[in-house]
Design a protein around this motif. Structure first.
Motif, mmCIF file in Angstrom:
data_model
loop_
_atom_site.group_PDB
_atom_site.id
_atom_site.type_symbol
_atom_site.label_atom_id
_atom_site.label_comp_id
_atom_site.label_asym_id
_atom_site.label_seq_id
_atom_site.Cartn_x
_atom_site.Cartn_y
_atom_site.Cartn_z
ATOM 1 N N UNK A 1 -43.991 17.104 -20.515
ATOM 2 C CA UNK A 1 -44.575 16.423 -21.680
ATOM 3 C C UNK A 1 -43.595 16.343 -22.840
ATOM 4 N N UNK A 2 -42.422 15.837 -22.523
ATOM 5 C CA UNK A 2 -41.348 15.704 -23.516
ATOM 6 C C UNK A 2 -41.037 14.228 -23.709
ATOM 7 N N UNK A 3 -40.918 13.797 -24.960
ATOM 8 C CA UNK A 3 -40.534 12.419 -25.291
ATOM 9 C C UNK A 3 -39.077 12.419 -25.747
ATOM 10 N N UNK A 4 -38.175 11.882 -24.934
ATOM 11 C CA UNK A 4 -36.744 11.934 -25.293
ATOM 12 C C UNK A 4 -36.424 11.148 -26.561
ATOM 13 N N UNK A 5 -37.261 10.187 -26.893
ATOM 14 C CA UNK A 5 -37.018 9.411 -28.117
ATOM 15 C C UNK A 5 -37.655 10.051 -29.349
ATOM 16 N N UNK A 6 -38.432 11.083 -29.154
ATOM 17 C CA UNK A 6 -39.148 11.699 -30.257
ATOM 18 C C UNK A 6 -38.259 12.316 -31.306
ATOM 19 N N UNK A 7 -37.070 12.730 -30.927
ATOM 20 C CA UNK A 7 -36.166 13.345 -31.897
ATOM 21 C C UNK A 7 -35.331 12.347 -32.654
ATOM 22 N N UNK A 8 -35.285 11.108 -32.179
ATOM 23 C CA UNK A 8 -34.388 10.121 -32.783
ATOM 24 C C UNK A 8 -35.092 9.233 -33.790
ATOM 25 N N UNK A 9 -36.242 8.689 -33.406
ATOM 26 C CA UNK A 9 -36.915 7.705 -34.253
ATOM 27 C C UNK A 9 -37.289 8.240 -35.632
ATOM 28 N N UNK A 10 -37.843 9.464 -35.745
ATOM 29 C CA UNK A 10 -38.163 9.958 -37.091
ATOM 30 C C UNK A 10 -36.943 10.047 -38.000
ATOM 31 N N UNK A 11 -35.788 10.378 -37.427
ATOM 32 C CA UNK A 11 -34.568 10.450 -38.228
ATOM 33 C C UNK A 11 -34.174 9.058 -38.716
ATOM 34 N N UNK A 12 -34.282 8.055 -37.841
ATOM 35 C CA UNK A 12 -33.918 6.695 -38.219
ATOM 36 C C UNK A 12 -34.835 6.165 -39.318
ATOM 37 N N UNK B 1 -28.012 7.106 -30.125
ATOM 38 C CA UNK B 1 -28.604 6.606 -31.359
ATOM 39 C C UNK B 1 -28.445 7.591 -32.502
ATOM 40 N N UNK B 2 -28.618 8.884 -32.205
ATOM 41 C CA UNK B 2 -28.460 9.898 -33.255
ATOM 42 C C UNK B 2 -27.030 9.914 -33.776
ATOM 43 N N UNK B 3 -26.068 9.947 -32.854
ATOM 44 C CA UNK B 3 -24.659 9.962 -33.259
ATOM 45 C C UNK B 3 -24.321 8.693 -34.029
ATOM 46 N N UNK B 4 -24.772 7.547 -33.501
ATOM 47 C CA UNK B 4 -24.473 6.276 -34.168
ATOM 48 C C UNK B 4 -25.089 6.237 -35.558
ATOM 49 N N UNK B 5 -26.317 6.732 -35.678
ATOM 50 C CA UNK B 5 -26.973 6.735 -36.981
ATOM 51 C C UNK B 5 -26.244 7.583 -37.992
ATOM 52 N N UNK B 6 -25.822 8.769 -37.600
ATOM 53 C CA UNK B 6 -25.087 9.648 -38.515
ATOM 54 C C UNK B 6 -23.757 9.034 -38.935
#
Length: 569
Positions: free
Chosen positions: A443-454, A7-12
């Motif tokens: 206690x890590x959310x793998x989606x936590x780094x992507x959604x705020x960027x989107x 998602x990060x790569x696709x978004x960029x």
């Protein structure tokens, strides 16, 4: 984890691709050549309340059967050389040329907007010309009276003027230019243009005095006619981006209804609208006819046999009807100038939307207002962009912080992820179960780094359109080598800094375990640098400042999380 990176790569990639191709996708225009054969002067009026084509040389009247509005039949007519001397008007904002044949404006130059910035080779560049009638381009503003007794129904009338040159002198607030015409029946007409100081709006009045012994009736119309030559305000300089070149009107459903030129022939527009306008747009500039009253006016488009595009307004519901000895008038306003939103909105509601921010206008409008407010305090658009970037970054600080914390945690557990990959190999089910257990334990959310960027992407795209559509940034300097924020960096310094900042930021992100994804991520700074080489300097400046602030914020958060992890171990 894989979904997050994808998602990060696709978004960029989507953001970059959108910014390089958006014009061609949303605002596609004709493939045109600059050497277009055009008429030298304005031609015979080519519109009417209802329009059909025949082979006559001039509009003729066909009496209406179902209402009182006159109907016209018409044909295209080739331009003629002027038999009278061109009338030239100079104000503090405009240089105008009027052809006595028809009394139409065949040239309009904007004194405060030179074609290029001054240089040693050209210390006094010519003003930008928006309306003109030449071998290279035809774009003229026409108006007249048609109908039962209208002089434009019988051909192109020739007006007379006491002078051929007019100038708005110091201390004068307005300049009035009268063109006179007397008919054989004894009807006197005055076509009056009124120019105002510090204004791009020109008032037009038709004053009719029926001194004949018969009743007199006519309908006022105004139109803009343009050929398919390229947009001169988009093809200047080194950038080759093209914005929307076409017409716009207020329709019954939309305040701002775009009408691409290539639809004029197959899908002509015709509607009666209150408080409307008829405009032709190009990058940074617009020409528009606006009626003076609030009654319904018919707006229409068509393409003539010379492949010229016409957008018109015809006041069919308000004909001038005069008994012998009576006087009457019709009026409208022509705006020909830069897309300055408050000036456009003052003319009529919806015209300011010709500053087209696209579907994200609701976010772009506040950003533009904020940018303008900052500029009122710091009169430098480059520093204003930097301050706006900082303010936007502060507004999204919590989201960015959440994203960077997630990335830092993913970076922290990256060695454990690699151990799981080595342990389970190609067993995707066990690998997935082990990863989910690791995320829960750490206690890590793998989606936590992507959604705020989107979430932040729409704001960036909206700001992108603000910087591209704002005429205020045209030829606006920043410092040093940046003399025009609307053009590319002549030495590619900002794009290279941007690429370097992306590379540094990438080092703070967790390395993808998949080798293919890792290689793609490493190529992104190079790809974006190439994209940004030709981008306007103002946009690149925004991205550079945003990246630097992101690096600083991400570095602090990453160091803090790594220190906490070390203290626990």
């Amino acid at each position: 984890m894989d979904l997050q990176r994808t998602l990060i790569v696709a978004g960029l990639v989507v953001v970059g691709y959108l910014m390089i191709l958006q014009w061609n996708q949303d605002f596609n225009q004709h493939n045109v050549t600059a050497e277009q054969t055009a008429s030298v002067t304005s031609s015979i009026p080519e519109v009417g309340p209802t329009t059909t084509l025949d082979n006559t040389d001039a509009p003729t009247i066909v009496e209406a059967t179902d209402d009182d509005a006159p109907k016209l039949t018409e044909a295209t007519a080739s331009a003629v050389q002027p038999s009278q001397q061109i009338i030239k008007i100079t104000t503090d904002k405009l240089y105008i040329e009027i052809n006595p044949e028809g009394g139409d404006i065949i040239k309009a130059s904007l004194i405060d907007y030179p074609v290029t910035l001054p240089s040693e080779q050209n210390p006094s560049p010519e003003p930008f010309t928006i309306l003109e009638s030449s071998k290279q381009r035809t774009f003229v503003a026409q108006s007249g009276l048609v109908g039962k007794n209208g002089p434009h129904s019988k051909g192109t009338p020739t007006y007379s003027s006491p002078k051929t040159t007019y100038e708005l002198k110091d201390g004068e607030k307005q300049l009035v230019v009268d063109l006179s015409l007397s008919t054989a029946e004894g009807v006197e007409l005055v076509k009056r243009y009124t120019f105002h100081r510090d204004d791009y709006a020109v008032d037009l009045e038709y004053l009719v005095n029926n001194k004949s012994s018969n009743s007199w009736k006519a309908v006022f119309y105004a139109q803009l006619k343009r050929d398919n030559s390229p947009d001169p305000s988009s093809t200047q300089g080194a950038t080759s981006f093209r914005t929307f070149l076409g017409a716009a009107v207020k329709s019954t459903e939309e305040k701002y209804h775009k009408l691409p030129f290539d639809e004029f022939k197959e899908e002509p527009f015709k509607e009666k609208v209150e408080k409307g306008y008829a405009a032709i747009l190009q990058h940074y500039f617009v020409a528009a006819w606006v009626p003076k009253h609030e009654n319904p006016v018919e707006y229409s488009t068509r393409e003539n046999d010379q492949s010229q595009y016409i957008v018109s307004m015809v006041d069919v519901n308000n004909p001038i009807v005069l008994a012998p000895g009576e006087q009457g008038k019709a009026s409208a306003t022509l705006y020909v100038g830069p897309k300055i939103q408050d000036k456009l909105q003052a003319l009529t509601d919806g015209l300011e939307l010709t500053v087209d921010y696209g579907i994200l206008w609701f976010a772009a409008k506040p950003l533009f207002l904020l940018l303008g407010f900052i500029h009122s305090l710091i009169p430098n658009w480059g520093w204003s962009i930097i301050i706006l970037t900082i303010m936007v970054k502060m507004a999204f600080f919590p989201l960015s912080a959440a994203s960077y914390r997630s990335m830092a945690n993913m970076r922290r557990i990256a060695p454990k992820m690699q151990e799981l990959k080595e342990k389970f190999g190609d067993d995707r089910q066990k690998m997935s179960q082990a990863m989910m257990e690791l995320y829960r334990k750490e206690k890590v959310n793998p989606m936590g780094g992507c959604l705020p960027i989107l979430v932040q992407m729409p704001v960036f795209i909206a700001l992108y359109w603000v910087l591209m559509e704002s005429v205020e940034l045209r030829q606006a300097s920043w410092l040093g080598w940046i003399h025009d924020l609307s053009q590319m960096d002549p030495y590619f310094i900002l794009p290279l800094i941007m690429g370097a900042s992306m590379f540094v930021q990438q080092q703070l992100n967790p390395t993808p375990p998949d080798p293919t994804q890792a290689r793609v991520m490493k190529l992104l700074p190079v790809i974006f640098t190439v994209f940004f080489l030709w981008f306007p300097a103002g946009l690149v400046l925004y991205w550079v400042v945003n990246n630097v602030l992101s690096i600083l914020q991400q570095w602090i958060i990453t160091r803090r999380i790594e220190s906490q992890a070390e203290s626990k171990s």
